[in-house]
Design an enzyme around this catalytic site. Sequence first.
Site, PDB file in Angstrom:
ATOM      1  N   CYS A 113       0.657  -0.939  -0.421  1.00 23.05           N
ATOM      2  CA  CYS A 113      -0.014   0.046  -0.249  1.00 23.05           C
ATOM      3  C   CYS A 113       0.785   1.708   0.247  1.00 23.05           C
ATOM      4  O   CYS A 113       0.344   2.258  -0.431  1.00 23.05           O
ATOM      5  CB  CYS A 113      -0.818  -0.218   1.371  1.00 23.05           C
ATOM      6  SG  CYS A 113      -2.166  -1.400   1.285  1.00 23.05           S
ATOM      7  N   HIS A 252      -3.816   7.268   3.509  1.00 26.71           N
ATOM      8  CA  HIS A 252      -3.675   5.842   2.576  1.00 26.71           C
ATOM      9  C   HIS A 252      -5.273   5.861   2.894  1.00 26.71           C
ATOM     10  O   HIS A 252      -5.285   5.384   4.238  1.00 26.71           O
ATOM     11  CB  HIS A 252      -2.800   4.455   3.137  1.00 26.71           C
ATOM     12  CG  HIS A 252      -2.716   3.370   2.463  1.00 26.71           C
ATOM     13  ND1 HIS A 252      -3.982   3.234   1.029  1.00 26.71           N
ATOM     14  CD2 HIS A 252      -3.557   2.357   3.513  1.00 26.71           C
ATOM     15  CE1 HIS A 252      -4.042   1.977   1.142  1.00 26.71           C
ATOM     16  NE2 HIS A 252      -3.869   1.463   2.292  1.00 26.71           N
ATOM     17  N   ASN A 282     -10.414   0.320   0.537  1.00 28.11           N
ATOM     18  CA  ASN A 282      -8.932  -0.049   0.773  1.00 28.11           C
ATOM     19  C   ASN A 282      -8.628  -0.597  -0.944  1.00 28.11           C
ATOM     20  O   ASN A 282      -8.329  -1.291  -1.158  1.00 28.11           O
ATOM     21  CB  ASN A 282      -8.214  -0.763   1.933  1.00 28.11           C
ATOM     22  CG  ASN A 282      -6.813  -0.552   1.975  1.00 28.11           C
ATOM     23  OD1 ASN A 282      -5.693  -0.368   1.412  1.00 28.11           O
ATOM     24  ND2 ASN A 282      -6.521  -1.335   2.953  1.00 28.11           N
TER      25      ASN A 282
HETATM   26  O1  UT7 Z   1      -3.444  -1.273   3.666  1.00 30.08           O
HETATM   27  C1  UT7 Z   1      -3.047  -1.598   4.915  1.00 30.08           C
HETATM   28  C2  UT7 Z   1      -4.260  -2.789   4.831  1.00 30.08           C
HETATM   29  N1  UT7 Z   1      -5.025  -3.287   6.269  1.00 30.08           N
HETATM   30  C3  UT7 Z   1      -5.509  -2.680   7.310  1.00 30.08           C
HETATM   31  O2  UT7 Z   1      -5.605  -1.624   7.361  1.00 30.08           O
HETATM   32  C4  UT7 Z   1      -6.141  -3.318   7.750  1.00 30.08           C
HETATM   33  C5  UT7 Z   1      -6.098  -2.847   9.471  1.00 30.08           C
HETATM   34  N2  UT7 Z   1      -6.632  -3.446  10.784  1.00 30.08           N
HETATM   35  C6  UT7 Z   1      -8.302  -3.216  10.554  1.00 30.08           C
HETATM   36  O3  UT7 Z   1      -8.338  -2.751   9.522  1.00 30.08           O
HETATM   37  C7  UT7 Z   1      -8.934  -3.626  11.849  1.00 30.08           C
HETATM   38  O4  UT7 Z   1      -7.838  -4.858  12.186  1.00 30.08           O
HETATM   39  C8  UT7 Z   1      -9.741  -4.751  11.272  1.00 30.08           C
HETATM   40  C9  UT7 Z   1     -11.117  -4.095  10.622  1.00 30.08           C
HETATM   41  C10 UT7 Z   1      -9.287  -6.062   9.893  1.00 30.08           C
HETATM   42  C11 UT7 Z   1     -10.279  -5.325  12.761  1.00 30.08           C
HETATM   43  O5  UT7 Z   1     -11.267  -5.221  12.628  1.00 30.08           O
HETATM   44  P1  UT7 Z   1     -11.413  -4.945  14.886  1.00 30.08           P
HETATM   45  O6  UT7 Z   1     -11.666  -4.106  15.646  1.00 30.08           O
HETATM   46  O7  UT7 Z   1      -9.054  -5.334  14.690  1.00 30.08           O
HETATM   47  O8  UT7 Z   1     -11.792  -5.999  14.701  1.00 30.08           O
HETATM   48  P2  UT7 Z   1     -10.680  -7.426  15.704  1.00 30.08           P
HETATM   49  O9  UT7 Z   1     -10.491  -7.849  13.780  1.00 30.08           O
HETATM   50  O10 UT7 Z   1     -10.281  -7.565  16.791  1.00 30.08           O
HETATM   51  O11 UT7 Z   1     -12.559  -8.779  15.507  1.00 30.08           O
HETATM   52  C12 UT7 Z   1     -13.428  -8.208  16.124  1.00 30.08           C
HETATM   53  C13 UT7 Z   1     -14.234  -9.159  16.156  1.00 30.08           C
HETATM   54  C14 UT7 Z   1     -14.010 -11.118  16.154  1.00 30.08           C
HETATM   55  O12 UT7 Z   1     -14.636 -11.892  16.643  1.00 30.08           O
HETATM   56  P3  UT7 Z   1     -14.373 -11.853  18.365  1.00 30.08           P
HETATM   57  O13 UT7 Z   1     -13.504 -13.378  18.276  1.00 30.08           O
HETATM   58  O14 UT7 Z   1     -14.692 -10.878  18.872  1.00 30.08           O
HETATM   59  O15 UT7 Z   1     -15.903 -12.544  18.073  1.00 30.08           O
HETATM   60  C15 UT7 Z   1     -13.825 -11.317  14.381  1.00 30.08           C
HETATM   61  O16 UT7 Z   1     -13.894 -12.570  14.272  1.00 30.08           O
HETATM   62  O17 UT7 Z   1     -14.848  -8.922  14.980  1.00 30.08           O
HETATM   63  C16 UT7 Z   1     -14.933 -10.361  14.336  1.00 30.08           C
HETATM   64  N3  UT7 Z   1     -14.991 -10.249  12.930  1.00 30.08           N
HETATM   65  C17 UT7 Z   1     -15.715  -9.938  11.874  1.00 30.08           C
HETATM   66  N4  UT7 Z   1     -17.578  -9.717  11.719  1.00 30.08           N
HETATM   67  C18 UT7 Z   1     -18.495  -9.445  10.860  1.00 30.08           C
HETATM   68  C19 UT7 Z   1     -13.618  -9.816  11.724  1.00 30.08           C
HETATM   69  N5  UT7 Z   1     -14.367  -9.737  10.354  1.00 30.08           N
HETATM   70  C20 UT7 Z   1     -15.883  -9.723  10.833  1.00 30.08           C
HETATM   71  C21 UT7 Z   1     -16.325  -8.950   9.425  1.00 30.08           C
HETATM   72  N6  UT7 Z   1     -17.912  -9.167   9.713  1.00 30.08           N
HETATM   73  N7  UT7 Z   1     -15.950  -9.266   8.391  1.00 30.08           N
END
Ligand code: UT7
Length: 334
Positions: A113, A252, A282
């Site tokens: 990215c 970004h 993204n």
């Molecule tokens: O260009 C660079 C590319 N990458 C990035 O910029 C990514 C940077 N990271 C992020 O943007 C965030 O970490 C995410 C958006 C990917 C995830 O958000 P988060 O607040 O860190 O969520 P998490 O990974 O801690 O997940 C929270 C919960 C989990 O469930 P449990 O374990 O709490 O029951 C996940 O399984 O949300 C669940 N989850 C979802 N639920 C519904 C993860 N993805 C999804 C989804 N829909 N798409």
Amino acid sequence: MQRFAQIVGVGGFLPDRIMTNQDLERLVDTSDEWIRTRTGIRERRIVAEGETTSDLAARAAEVALLRSGVAPDDVDLLLLGTTSPDHLMPSTACRTQTKLGLTCPAVDIMAACTSFIYALHHGAAAIESGRADTVLVIGAEALTRLIDFTDRTTCVLFGDGAGAVVLRAADSPGVRAIVLGADGTGSDHLIVPAGGAARPIDHDALDAHDQFLKMNGSEVFKFAVRVIPRATLEALDASGYTVDDLAWLVPHQANERIIATVEERLGIDDERVYLNLANTGNTSAASIPLALDDLYTSQRLGPGDLIALVGFGAGLTWGAAVVTWTITSPEEGA
Ligand code: UT7
């Protein structure tokens, strides 16, 4: 006389097909509400069957060249940032070059990215050193081709698109400071495990969906909110400016929550931080030049405006550029 690189043209291109959060609800166990509140994304664009990264790159570059008034023969170098090359070989830059009818040297820059900021750095350096007078810098992605649409943790985030700028030698800035960074110790946090020489695709790889992007989201989040403010301040400091001098911070477009944390850490009000990820998702290497294209076409950028562009991504990599905008937007409807 000191040589500088000025942005003399900008262009963007998004594929036609829109994929909404509601469309994703039908593919994986997710919800519009989760995606909007955790990321700010509402919809993203997806390449059509047969459409490639070089197709998108060429469309964005055509617009940038047209707006710059630069003749194709005058382009000395084409730099293309991407994470989703048409092929491992040849470069997507070469395929884009031929689609544009150019004959100049052309090469891919792969810093995920952050690719556009790396490419901008190399393009500006070529101009400042006198090795080139005109450089076409593109960020282009058909990243959804590397996304596993059964993995809800990644498939809701990404979209396709391309943006481009034309850089030209001038006797005033233009591109001011650019800082780049890389930390390969974090390379496993955001990776396409199979399909390269380290792990050619075989049946085991396909069974594990290892031809697709895998991400440790929370590690990437923590990394982003650490490096974006630092890199922005370093680039501002190196150009003799502060956050208060900025007309726009163009980050970004990965996640609204990352950007909100950055705003807080930099002490910048959100009216001066550009956001368009609700409609694009993204788009990796394309996100910053696409944002510039939006700002230009909506007449929100004018000559003399100071802007900071800041990216981060797999590698891990990061980079920030401070630029004085030098072109006038067209009148509405022109
Ligand atoms: O260009 C660079 C590319 N990458 C990035 O910029 C990514 C940077 N990271 C992020 O943007 C965030 O970490 C995410 C958006 C990917 C995830 O958000 P988060 O607040 O860190 O969520 P998490 O990974 O801690 O997940 C929270 C919960 C989990 O469930 P449990 O374990 O709490 O029951 C996940 O399984 O949300 C669940 N989850 C979802 N639920 C519904 C993860 N993805 C999804 C989804 N829909 N798409």
